[in-house]
Structure formats: structure tokens, C-alpha cells
Design a protein around this motif. Sequence first.
Motif, PDB file in Angstrom:
ATOM      1  N   TYR A  56      74.544  13.703 -48.906  1.00 55.62           N
ATOM      2  CA  TYR A  56      75.920  14.440 -48.425  1.00 55.62           C
ATOM      3  C   TYR A  56      77.075  13.749 -48.008  1.00 55.62           C
ATOM      4  N   TYR A  57      76.751  12.370 -47.332  1.00 54.64           N
ATOM      5  CA  TYR A  57      77.619  11.812 -46.561  1.00 54.64           C
ATOM      6  C   TYR A  57      78.892  11.450 -47.421  1.00 54.64           C
ATOM      7  N   ASP A  58      78.965  11.469 -48.938  1.00 56.93           N
ATOM      8  CA  ASP A  58      80.174  11.577 -49.671  1.00 56.93           C
ATOM      9  C   ASP A  58      81.127  12.158 -49.328  1.00 56.93           C
ATOM     10  N   HIS A  59      80.531  13.512 -48.868  1.00 59.49           N
ATOM     11  CA  HIS A  59      81.488  14.765 -48.770  1.00 59.49           C
ATOM     12  C   HIS A  59      82.142  14.777 -47.688  1.00 59.49           C
ATOM     13  N   LEU A  60      81.807  13.882 -46.762  1.00 59.09           N
ATOM     14  CA  LEU A  60      82.392  13.640 -45.466  1.00 59.09           C
ATOM     15  C   LEU A  60      82.994  12.266 -45.228  1.00 59.09           C
ATOM     16  N   GLY A  61      83.217  11.545 -46.196  1.00 61.78           N
ATOM     17  CA  GLY A  61      83.903  10.370 -46.409  1.00 61.78           C
ATOM     18  C   GLY A  61      82.904   9.155 -45.486  1.00 61.78           C
ATOM     19  N   LEU A  62      81.649   9.409 -45.414  1.00 62.85           N
ATOM     20  CA  LEU A  62      80.990   8.451 -44.828  1.00 62.85           C
ATOM     21  C   LEU A  62      79.993   7.619 -45.911  1.00 62.85           C
ATOM     22  N   ASP A  63      79.504   6.596 -45.540  1.00 63.07           N
ATOM     23  CA  ASP A  63      78.868   5.525 -46.473  1.00 63.07           C
ATOM     24  C   ASP A  63      77.555   6.368 -46.884  1.00 63.07           C
ATOM     25  N   ALA A  64      77.282   6.704 -48.290  1.00 65.30           N
ATOM     26  CA  ALA A  64      76.037   7.380 -48.682  1.00 65.30           C
ATOM     27  C   ALA A  64      74.960   6.439 -48.785  1.00 65.30           C
ATOM     28  N   ASN A  65      75.230   5.093 -48.619  1.00 70.04           N
ATOM     29  CA  ASN A  65      74.170   4.078 -48.635  1.00 70.04           C
ATOM     30  C   ASN A  65      73.847   3.632 -47.329  1.00 70.04           C
ATOM     31  N   ALA A  66      74.142   4.340 -46.382  1.00 68.37           N
ATOM     32  CA  ALA A  66      73.865   3.857 -44.815  1.00 68.37           C
ATOM     33  C   ALA A  66      72.496   3.643 -44.539  1.00 68.37           C
ATOM     34  N   ARG A  67      71.418   4.170 -45.360  1.00 64.39           N
ATOM     35  CA  ARG A  67      70.260   3.856 -45.342  1.00 64.39           C
ATOM     36  C   ARG A  67      69.827   2.427 -45.497  1.00 64.39           C
ATOM     37  N   ASP A  68      70.730   1.692 -46.201  1.00 61.48           N
ATOM     38  CA  ASP A  68      70.613   0.361 -46.716  1.00 61.48           C
ATOM     39  C   ASP A  68      70.292  -0.573 -45.625  1.00 61.48           C
ATOM     40  N   GLN A  69      70.862  -0.166 -44.488  1.00 61.82           N
ATOM     41  CA  GLN A  69      70.856  -1.314 -43.390  1.00 61.82           C
ATOM     42  C   GLN A  69      69.479  -1.398 -42.795  1.00 61.82           C
ATOM     43  N   TYR A  70      68.415  -0.436 -43.138  1.00 56.90           N
ATOM     44  CA  TYR A  70      67.077  -0.669 -42.895  1.00 56.90           C
ATOM     45  C   TYR A  70      66.185  -1.014 -43.957  1.00 56.90           C
ATOM     46  N   ALA A  71      66.650  -1.673 -44.955  1.00 54.91           N
ATOM     47  CA  ALA A  71      66.118  -1.793 -46.123  1.00 54.91           C
ATOM     48  C   ALA A  71      64.914  -2.827 -45.850  1.00 54.91           C
ATOM     49  N   ASP A  72      64.958  -3.723 -44.971  1.00 54.54           N
ATOM     50  CA  ASP A  72      63.806  -4.654 -44.645  1.00 54.54           C
ATOM     51  C   ASP A  72      62.633  -3.874 -43.627  1.00 54.54           C
TER      52      ASP A  72
END
Length: 188
Positions: free
Chosen positions: A127-143
Motif C-alpha cells: 500500500y505504500y504506493d498509494h501514500l507516495g512512499l517507497d513500496a520497496n522499503a523492505r529491501d533495506q532489510y534484505a540481508d
Amino acid sequence: MTMNDETTVTFTRMDESTREEWMVIASETFSNQGRVADGLLDMLRSLSAITDGFAVDQLTHCLQTAARAEAAGADEEVIVASLLHDVGKAISVPNHPRIAAEILRPYVRPEVVSMIMAHQDFQGRHYYDHLGLDANARDQYADEEWFELAERFADEWDQTSFDPEGPIPDLAHFEPMVRRVFAQAHQI
Ligand SMILES: [Fe+2]
């Protein structure tokens, strides 16, 4: 410093306290540990009054999320964390993930704390797309070792649990699990 009785100390300032008094306080605190689960169950019940525009109240959402975790074979710490993941909304929505994570931290393993701490960024995929936020925010935790667990929590259990048609589990079903998980702090 003298004692009033076996379960109450008399110091009025900490720099006048004794080791004996602290042993009384430690013992009393330990014997009252059950109030932690009592308080959290009350907080969960209070979520039934919070809807904020969603199709279900926040208690229903938490119950459905926990039921999905249980049905998927998650262990008890993960089920209880799923139940409590939005309990912070009883206090403050913007920082609710951190509130829940700190409530859980002494009682569950670190990866479960991280799953809850980061859960909003993982939910953002949906849902972040709907609020102008980064929908890929989870990627910062990829490792992170817990990435897969957090992904499963968000994608399979949390984001799918807003169904007013139910099923809506009974909080009583989860109560024994909450009492077991919060029976003793493992770290502070
Ligand atoms: Fe949620």
C-alpha cells in the motif's frame, strides 16, 4: 532500614535502600509477573474500539493475523507476536511497531522482535504506493536473517487479515499462549 512486613519495604529514597529490601522487591515483582499478560490482554481488548476507517476493528485484525500464523504452523512466540503486532495502536499509531517490539523484546527471540519492529515497511509493499512512499522499503532489510520470516508475516498473515466476514477467532483461544510467553523475561 526496617521492614513493615515480609512483602513491603520502608525506604523513602533509593540511596537508603538495602540489599534485603531489594530481595523483597524482586520477589514481589516476580510473583506479580502475571499482570503483564493481564495488561496486554486488556490492551488487545481495547483495540476493538479502534477502526480508523478499516473494514474491521484492530482486535479482529490482530486475531485473524494470529490465526493465520497458527494455521501456517508458526511457533508460539511468532503466534503471540502476530497477535500483538498492532497492540501499540492502543497508545499511538505512528510508532506502533516500535511499541509492540519493545513489549515483546524481553520475552521472545530477537528475530521475532525484528519481524514486528519492521512490519510496517514490509506491509508497505501492498500500500505504500498509494501514500507516495517507497513500496520497496523492505529491501533495506534484505540481508537480515529474519527477512524471510518478516516477509511471510506481512504477505501471508498480516496484509490478508481485514475480513469482516471472518472467521474471527476468540481471544480466549490465544490467552494461554500469551500467559506462557509472558511468564518470564529472558532478557532486559
Ligand atoms: Fe497489521
